[in-house]
Enzyme design. Structure first.
Site, mmCIF file in Angstrom:
data_model
loop_
_atom_site.group_PDB
_atom_site.id
_atom_site.type_symbol
_atom_site.label_atom_id
_atom_site.label_comp_id
_atom_site.label_asym_id
_atom_site.label_seq_id
_atom_site.Cartn_x
_atom_site.Cartn_y
_atom_site.Cartn_z
ATOM 1 N N GLY A 36 0.833 -1.200 0.000
ATOM 2 C CA GLY A 36 0.000 0.000 0.000
ATOM 3 C C GLY A 36 0.869 1.252 0.000
ATOM 4 O O GLY A 36 2.088 1.180 0.145
ATOM 5 N N GLN A 93 1.277 3.466 2.225
ATOM 6 C CA GLN A 93 2.022 3.640 3.479
ATOM 7 C C GLN A 93 2.601 2.302 3.954
ATOM 8 O O GLN A 93 2.703 2.051 5.145
ATOM 9 C CB GLN A 93 1.116 4.254 4.548
ATOM 10 C CG GLN A 93 0.889 5.740 4.365
ATOM 11 C CD GLN A 93 2.184 6.549 4.462
ATOM 12 O OE1 GLN A 93 3.122 6.155 5.139
ATOM 13 N NE2 GLN A 93 2.227 7.677 3.783
ATOM 14 N N SER A 94 2.991 1.463 3.036
ATOM 15 C CA SER A 94 3.520 0.143 3.401
ATOM 16 C C SER A 94 4.818 0.244 4.204
ATOM 17 O O SER A 94 5.804 0.839 3.746
ATOM 18 C CB SER A 94 3.772 -0.652 2.110
ATOM 19 O OG SER A 94 4.560 -1.782 2.378
ATOM 20 N N ASN A 95 4.797 -0.346 5.380
ATOM 21 C CA ASN A 95 6.029 -0.431 6.181
ATOM 22 C C ASN A 95 7.027 -1.367 5.508
ATOM 23 O O ASN A 95 8.232 -1.164 5.576
ATOM 24 C CB ASN A 95 5.716 -0.979 7.576
ATOM 25 C CG ASN A 95 4.828 -0.053 8.368
ATOM 26 O OD1 ASN A 95 5.141 1.117 8.546
ATOM 27 N ND2 ASN A 95 3.696 -0.566 8.844
ATOM 28 N N CYS A 109 7.408 -1.893 2.269
ATOM 29 C CA CYS A 109 8.071 -1.225 1.138
ATOM 30 C C CYS A 109 9.126 -0.241 1.638
ATOM 31 O O CYS A 109 10.229 -0.171 1.087
ATOM 32 C CB CYS A 109 7.047 -0.530 0.251
ATOM 33 S SG CYS A 109 6.033 -1.702 -0.687
#
Ligand SMILES: *Cc1c(COP(=O)(O)O)cnc(C)c1O
Length: 332
Positions: free
Chosen positions: A74, A76-78, A80
Site C-alpha cells: 500500500g 504507506q507500506s512499512n 516497502c
C-alpha cells in the site's frame, strides 16, 4: 530440534527488549501480566517486523546474483519502506509497486521511500490479487533483464517460505526472553497483515519447543483466509528447504473481528487507545496494525480467552511512520 538456518544478512538490532507494561497490566490484565516484545526497536528508520524477514530474503536475492529488488504494498507500506532502506544500505536498486494513485502529500513511509531513492510506480485501481501480482512482477523482471539487470521479487510483506525464517528465529529469541523473565508459559499476540510473522512464530514455537501459544489478530481479510495463507507459507518453507516437521504442520490461531472499517482504516476507539498507550506507558502503536491488534487483545482478555496462563506477550511489530499521515484522526 537443531535447526540450520539459510544465509542471512544481519540488519535488525536484536535481541529486542521484552518489556513489562505495569499500568496496562493493572488496568486491563485481569490478573495477567502484559508484556511487549519490542520489535518496533529493530532499527530506527529500519524498524519493525519486516527487517527480520528481509534478513533472509535479501540474503537469498544476493545469493542468486540479483542487483534489484521489486516489491509491492500500500501507499504507506512499512514493508516497502523497509525494503527501500535495506536496498539502499546494501546497494540494491529498489522498485516499489504501490496500490492506489499518487497522493498529493508525500508523508510517512512514502516520504522515506522517496528519500531512499526507490523507483516508485503508483497503481490506481489495482488491488494486486496474487495472479495479477505474479504477472506484474514478471513483466518488471523482464524489463530489468532486458537492461542487463537481475531482479528479485519479494511478495507482499516478505511473507513466504523465505521470509518466515525471520520469525522462526524470533520465536527462538522469545524463548530466551521468557527464560530470563521467568515466564513459564505465555499467550503471544501479534497483528497479522500478510501472515508471515504469525507463520514464523507459529512454526518456530514447534521447532524450538517454546511454551507459548501464538495468536494473530487479522487487520484485513478474515480468519479462513489467513489460516490458508499461513499453511501455504509453511508448506512453501517445507518444500524450499526440504524440512521435515516432527508432527503435522501447526494450524494458525487467528482472532477475527477487529478489522474495523477496512485495511488501513480505523475507528475512534483505536485512535483513543493509541493515545492512551502513549500517555500511560510511552508506547506508540499505529492505526493500521498494532493499534487494532492491541485493541483486539484487550477485548479478548476481557472475554477470558487468555485465562489459561498468567503472561501475555504482545509483539510490537512497528509501524510508527503510518501514524503521521493519519494525524487528523486524533482529537487533540
Ligand atoms: C506488516 C506489518 C504487520 C503484519 O505482519 P505480517 O507478517 O505481514 O502479517 C504488523 N505490524 C506492522 C507494523 C507491519 O508493518
Amino acid at each position: 530440534m537443531a535447526i540450520s538456518y539459510p544465509p542471512r544478512i544481519a540488519l535488525a538490532q536484536t535481541p529486542t527488549p521484552l518489556q513489562l507494561l505495569p499500568r496496562v497490566s493493572e488496568l486491563y490484565g485481569q490478573g495477567c501480566r502484559i508484556w511487549v516484545k519490542r520489535d518496533d526497536l529493530t532499527g530506527a528508520a529500519l524498524s519493525g517486523n519486516k527487517i527480520r524477514k528481509l534478513e533472509f530474503v535479501v540474503a537469498a536475492a544476493r545469493e542468486q546474483g540479483c542487483d534489484t529488488l521489486i516489491t509491492c504494498g500500500g501507499e504507506q507500506s512499512n514493508h516497502c519502506r523497509a525494503t527501500a532502506l535495506v536496498g539502499a544500505q546494501l546497494g540494491f536498486h529498489v522498485h516499489l509497486l504501490l496500490r492506489g494513485k499518487a497522493p498529493q502529500d508525500i508523508d510517512g513511509n512514502l516520504l522515506l521511500d522517496h528519500l531512499a531513492g526507490a523507483t516508485i510506480n503508483h497503481y490506481a485501481g489495482r488491488e494486486f490479487s496474487s495472479d495479477d501480482l505474479e504477472q506484474v512482477f514478471t513483466d518488471w523482471q523482464n524489463h530489468y533483464a532486458s537492461q542487463g539487470h537481475k531482479a528479485y521479487c519479494i511478495p507482499i510483506g516478505a511473507s513466504d517460505g523465505v521470509g518466515i525464517w525471520g520469525y522462526i528465529a524470533a520465536a527462538q529469541e522469545l524463548q530466551g526472553d521468557m527464560q530470563a523473565a521467568q515466564i513459564s508459559k505465555a499467550n503471544v499476540v501479534c497483528a497479522t497483515g500478510s501472515g508471515g510473522t504469525q507463520a514464523g512464530l507459529t512454526l518456530g514455537t514447534v521447532l524450538h519447543d517454546v511454551p507459548m501459544q501464538v495468536w494473530g489478530v487479522n487487520v484485513c481479510e478474515d480468519e479462513a483466509w489467513f489460516v490458508n495463507k499461513i499453511a501455504a507459507d509453511i508448506a512453501d518453507w517445507q518444500q524450499r528447504y526440504q524440512q521435515v516437521l516432527p508432527g503435522p504442520a501447526p494450524v494458525a490461531k487467528v482472532i477475527d473481528g477487529y478489522v474495523g472499517p477496512g485495511y488501513g482504516r480505523a475507528t475512534t476507539e483505536i485512535f483513543e487507545l493509541i493515545a492512551e498507550l502513549a500517555s500511560l506507558e510511552g508506547l506508540v502503536l499505529d492505526p493500521v496494525y498494532t493499534g487494532k491488534a492491541f485493541y483486539g487483545m484487550l477485548q479478548e482478555i476481557a472475554r477470558g480467552r487468555f485465562a489459561d496462563c498468567e503472561d501475555i506477550i504482545f509483539v510490537h511489530t512497528g509501524g510508527i511512520y503510518g501514524l503521521f499521515p493519519q494525524r487528523q484522526n486524533f482529537s487533540l
